[in-house]
Design a protein around this motif. Sequence first.
Motif, PDB file in Angstrom:
ATOM      1  N   GLN A  43      15.396  38.880  34.653  1.00 44.82           N
ATOM      2  CA  GLN A  43      15.452  38.706  33.197  1.00 44.82           C
ATOM      3  C   GLN A  43      14.124  38.130  32.688  1.00 44.82           C
ATOM      4  N   ALA A  44      13.538  37.215  33.452  1.00 39.35           N
ATOM      5  CA  ALA A  44      12.259  36.612  33.034  1.00 39.35           C
ATOM      6  C   ALA A  44      11.171  37.692  32.967  1.00 39.35           C
ATOM      7  N   VAL A  45      11.162  38.602  33.932  1.00 39.28           N
ATOM      8  CA  VAL A  45      10.158  39.681  33.940  1.00 39.28           C
ATOM      9  C   VAL A  45      10.341  40.570  32.704  1.00 39.28           C
ATOM     10  N   LEU A  46      11.607  40.913  32.397  1.00 40.42           N
ATOM     11  CA  LEU A  46      11.865  41.765  31.225  1.00 40.42           C
ATOM     12  C   LEU A  46      11.390  41.073  29.949  1.00 40.42           C
ATOM     13  N   GLU A  47      11.711  39.787  29.824  1.00 37.01           N
ATOM     14  CA  GLU A  47      11.326  39.061  28.608  1.00 37.01           C
ATOM     15  C   GLU A  47       9.810  38.981  28.476  1.00 37.01           C
ATOM     16  N   LEU A  48       9.130  38.717  29.585  1.00 38.50           N
ATOM     17  CA  LEU A  48       7.662  38.630  29.522  1.00 38.50           C
ATOM     18  C   LEU A  48       7.055  39.967  29.120  1.00 38.50           C
ATOM     19  N   ASN A  49       7.566  41.058  29.710  1.00 31.07           N
ATOM     20  CA  ASN A  49       7.051  42.384  29.351  1.00 31.07           C
ATOM     21  C   ASN A  49       7.223  42.636  27.855  1.00 31.07           C
ATOM     22  N   ALA A  50       8.391  42.267  27.330  1.00 31.58           N
ATOM     23  CA  ALA A  50       8.645  42.510  25.914  1.00 31.58           C
ATOM     24  C   ALA A  50       7.691  41.672  25.063  1.00 31.58           C
ATOM     25  N   GLU A  51       7.356  40.473  25.553  1.00 33.51           N
ATOM     26  CA  GLU A  51       6.491  39.594  24.753  1.00 33.51           C
ATOM     27  C   GLU A  51       5.040  40.049  24.737  1.00 33.51           C
ATOM     28  N   ASP A  52       4.543  40.512  25.900  1.00 34.24           N
ATOM     29  CA  ASP A  52       3.103  40.833  25.909  1.00 34.24           C
ATOM     30  C   ASP A  52       2.794  42.295  26.191  1.00 34.24           C
ATOM     31  N   GLY A  53       3.833  43.148  26.116  1.00 30.55           N
ATOM     32  CA  GLY A  53       3.602  44.585  26.322  1.00 30.55           C
ATOM     33  C   GLY A  53       3.238  44.918  27.762  1.00 30.55           C
ATOM     34  N   GLY A  54       3.572  44.015  28.689  1.00 32.59           N
ATOM     35  CA  GLY A  54       3.203  44.216  30.100  1.00 32.59           C
ATOM     36  C   GLY A  54       4.090  45.236  30.800  1.00 32.59           C
ATOM     37  N   ASN A  55       3.677  45.593  32.017  1.00 32.32           N
ATOM     38  CA  ASN A  55       4.423  46.560  32.851  1.00 32.32           C
ATOM     39  C   ASN A  55       4.874  45.941  34.147  1.00 32.32           C
ATOM     40  N   ARG A  56       5.133  44.635  34.152  1.00 29.10           N
ATOM     41  CA  ARG A  56       5.530  43.998  35.411  1.00 29.10           C
ATOM     42  C   ARG A  56       6.798  44.658  35.948  1.00 29.10           C
ATOM     43  N   ARG A  57       6.905  44.701  37.289  1.00 27.57           N
ATOM     44  CA  ARG A  57       8.119  45.233  37.913  1.00 27.57           C
ATOM     45  C   ARG A  57       8.807  44.094  38.637  1.00 27.57           C
ATOM     46  N   PHE A  58      10.102  44.226  38.852  1.00 29.09           N
ATOM     47  CA  PHE A  58      10.761  43.221  39.681  1.00 29.09           C
ATOM     48  C   PHE A  58      11.429  43.859  40.894  1.00 29.09           C
ATOM     49  N   ILE A  59      11.441  43.100  41.979  1.00 30.49           N
ATOM     50  CA  ILE A  59      12.236  43.461  43.155  1.00 30.49           C
ATOM     51  C   ILE A  59      13.080  42.234  43.458  1.00 30.49           C
ATOM     52  N   LEU A  60      14.385  42.385  43.363  1.00 32.26           N
ATOM     53  CA  LEU A  60      15.280  41.252  43.594  1.00 32.26           C
ATOM     54  C   LEU A  60      16.133  41.543  44.823  1.00 32.26           C
ATOM     55  N   CYS A  61      16.179  40.595  45.738  1.00 35.84           N
ATOM     56  CA  CYS A  61      17.027  40.763  46.916  1.00 35.84           C
ATOM     57  C   CYS A  61      18.128  39.715  46.836  1.00 35.84           C
ATOM     58  N   SER A  62      19.334  40.156  46.973  1.00 38.22           N
ATOM     59  CA  SER A  62      20.433  39.197  46.866  1.00 38.22           C
ATOM     60  C   SER A  62      21.498  39.531  47.896  1.00 38.22           C
ATOM     61  N   SER A  63      22.097  38.481  48.454  1.00 37.48           N
ATOM     62  CA  SER A  63      23.172  38.739  49.412  1.00 37.48           C
ATOM     63  C   SER A  63      24.466  38.976  48.637  1.00 37.48           C
ATOM     64  N   THR A  64      25.466  39.509  49.362  1.00 35.14           N
ATOM     65  CA  THR A  64      26.769  39.691  48.718  1.00 35.14           C
ATOM     66  C   THR A  64      27.511  38.360  48.698  1.00 35.14           C
ATOM     67  N   GLU A  65      27.137  37.457  49.589  1.00 27.26           N
ATOM     68  CA  GLU A  65      27.845  36.196  49.827  1.00 27.26           C
ATOM     69  C   GLU A  65      29.250  36.429  50.353  1.00 27.26           C
ATOM     70  N   ALA A  66      29.498  37.622  50.893  1.00 28.07           N
ATOM     71  CA  ALA A  66      30.823  37.882  51.485  1.00 28.07           C
ATOM     72  C   ALA A  66      30.938  37.081  52.785  1.00 28.07           C
ATOM     73  N   THR A  67      32.096  36.482  53.019  1.00 29.74           N
ATOM     74  CA  THR A  67      32.352  35.770  54.277  1.00 29.74           C
ATOM     75  C   THR A  67      33.710  36.250  54.789  1.00 29.74           C
ATOM     76  N   ALA A  68      34.094  35.768  55.976  1.00 28.12           N
ATOM     77  CA  ALA A  68      35.391  36.173  56.518  1.00 28.12           C
ATOM     78  C   ALA A  68      36.497  35.820  55.519  1.00 28.12           C
ATOM     79  N   LYS A  69      36.312  34.702  54.809  1.00 24.02           N
ATOM     80  CA  LYS A  69      37.343  34.283  53.850  1.00 24.02           C
ATOM     81  C   LYS A  69      37.339  35.142  52.591  1.00 24.02           C
ATOM     82  N   GLU A  70      36.150  35.578  52.173  1.00 20.67           N
ATOM     83  CA  GLU A  70      36.037  36.393  50.955  1.00 20.67           C
ATOM     84  C   GLU A  70      35.272  37.675  51.289  1.00 20.67           C
ATOM     85  N   PRO A  71      35.921  38.588  52.018  1.00 20.94           N
ATOM     86  CA  PRO A  71      35.182  39.765  52.493  1.00 20.94           C
ATOM     87  C   PRO A  71      34.726  40.694  51.371  1.00 20.94           C
TER      88      PRO A  71
END
Length: 653
Positions: free
Chosen positions: A468-496
């Motif tokens: 979201q920060a990258v999108l907001e910055l691009n909108a503010e200064d006309g930039g072309n920044r890209r984002f790559i976000l890596c996130s886990s599922t946080e799935a565990t045996a209890k919450e598969p």
Amino acid sequence: MAKTETTSLLAELQNLNAPQLRRLLVEHLTKQKLGLYWESNAIARDAALNANVVLPRVVPEFSHTPDGTAHHRNLVIEGDNFDSLRLLRATHAGKIRVIYIDPPYNTGNKDWVYNDKFVGANDRWRHSQWLEFLYQRLVLARELLTSDGVILVSINDENRSRLELLMDEVFPGRRLGSLVWRTKDTGNDLDQRFSHVHEHVLVYGNKGFKFNGRATDRSKFRNPDKDNRGDWSPQPLTANKTLLERPNTYYPIQDPATGLWYACDPDSTWRFASEKVIRRLLANDEAAVQSALAALRSDTMEAFIEKKLIYFPPSKPEEVMQFDTRAELLAAIAAGKGPMLPKKKTPLLRADLPDIDFWVGKPIAPGRPSRKEHWTAKPEEDRLAPLSSWIAGLNEDVVTLSDDEEYEPVVLRSARGGVATEEIKNVLGSKAFPYPKPLSLIKGLLSQATKPNDTVLDFFAGSGTTGQAVLELNAEDGGNRRFILCSSTEATAKEPDKNLCRDVCAERLRRVIAGYSGKPGYNLAQGGEFAYLQLDKIEAADVAFEATPEHATTLISMQNTAVAPVERAEAAIQIVAIGGDWLTVICHAATPEALDALAALPAQHGLARLAVFCPRPKALAALLAERGVEANTYSIADALLKGQVRGGQGASA
Ligand SMILES: C[S@@+](CC[C@H](N)C(=O)[O-])C[C@H]1O[C@@H](n2cnc3c(N)ncnc32)[C@H](O)[C@@H]1O
């Protein structure tokens, strides 16, 4: 160390003679190093560390693909970030300019998972597991940075020292410093009567990295004295060194035009040496004086005055002080009515100063002289104000008493931590994520660390604040920044079935891009799209059989152009990139239709050269040659293994 191990070591040592023992001791002592130690051999191996091949698959239903999306420049990658980083090492090595991460802090409050188990306060190997976990990921991340890249890492005060030493290990010599962020207004640790209200952002940068700072405000360059060299800005003449520290730069200055004298501040002496003082100290030995002058790094004060580069502010006659006797001068000083620093109101002359008698009978000017810096004298790049390491609150008063207004640092401002939970709630409608970072914090950091075309990676993306920060910055200064976000599922045996990446990170971005609570969304030019990637892990030996055309298209596209394709790999041939006079294509099977399509490409696109990734490169080259088409052909299987399998071995760090 186990008892049996100690006994057998002792038995071994018994057989050594004195020189052998000495040599062993020297070896041992010279192996010691300054740094961090953690028990990497004692802890259970991180199950995520493996040597198979990671292949990406775009999941269209979770991606955000508005009409007109030609390819995906932004990526959300689901899974353990060790795998995501292995993939990125194969596709983005040396291409990421800014990494921001906010890893789990290892608070002991079961805030992170190691081998599918939450690590609690009483876990014996808690710190070693955490360090080993981060070490493995940071080593991979290091390879992704550009030569002027930077990594910014959030960490709480308790774990800062450990993480900093770990960062020193992974990025030796690259530490630039740390920023301090105030997370809340009051802490409530009544046990300690100590209010913990700040966190750190550690900064490690490759050689070419600089923060953006703040461009010089042209309006601060004026010309009050009609200098024919043009506009100038006043720079301080003092150097933050006391009379005791630098007695040689404590001397009076006289304006040759008015005859008025300016006293040196004993707490902050002049920035430049005086030829007169040098001559006095060297008893006018001409050879010694000339060699001392030649060794100076800048002009002397006399030379600056001669070149009319010192500005003496005009003074009103009634403000000029003059004391005709020593007693008069001392009385004025004692009454606090002697010469003062105009801004700080601290005395310039004191009874105990070595040159106090000099001032008797001299007209003393009220203002302070400054050095003129002409607008034309320095390139813009050298006139930038630095970033302050203090991150202020949104409404905090930041007072600086610097004389050097032009170079006053840029102070980032961020909301307190609690605001971030509200920010997510506004988008997702529920308290979907614990301890996110405020948008203002990450936006501020990225506004200082990124340039408009940079790729920003966050491999502990959590709720996706960095996206979201990258999108907001691009909108503010006309930039072309890209984002790559890596996130886990946080799935565990209890919450598969838990899938944080899909349901919080990607969902937040989808809503932010569409626009929410009356806030406008983001168009494609601002980065309003992303590919959602899942990862498949395949043993290297099985890649040729198990990898799908989709894997190949996505990976080869990412390797060659750093983007992910929008369409599924159904067509007989797929164009990956058109660049210069090259056309890069994937051909999954050399069917007659595919050969016809390939043969027609050069003429269709007016390009001379064809690069084709295919299962059997030699055979395809021969078939194309029969049709009069010259092509460089490459093996898809090799491309899939590239960057992941080294020398036939697995790629685990
Ligand atoms: C402190 S949070 C980051 C919060 C983020 N800065 C934000 O503003 O939302 C750390 C995140 O790292 C994730 N994480 C922990 N271990 C991970 C792993 N091995 N791979 C990927 N993500 C992981 C956790 O799921 C958690 O969401």
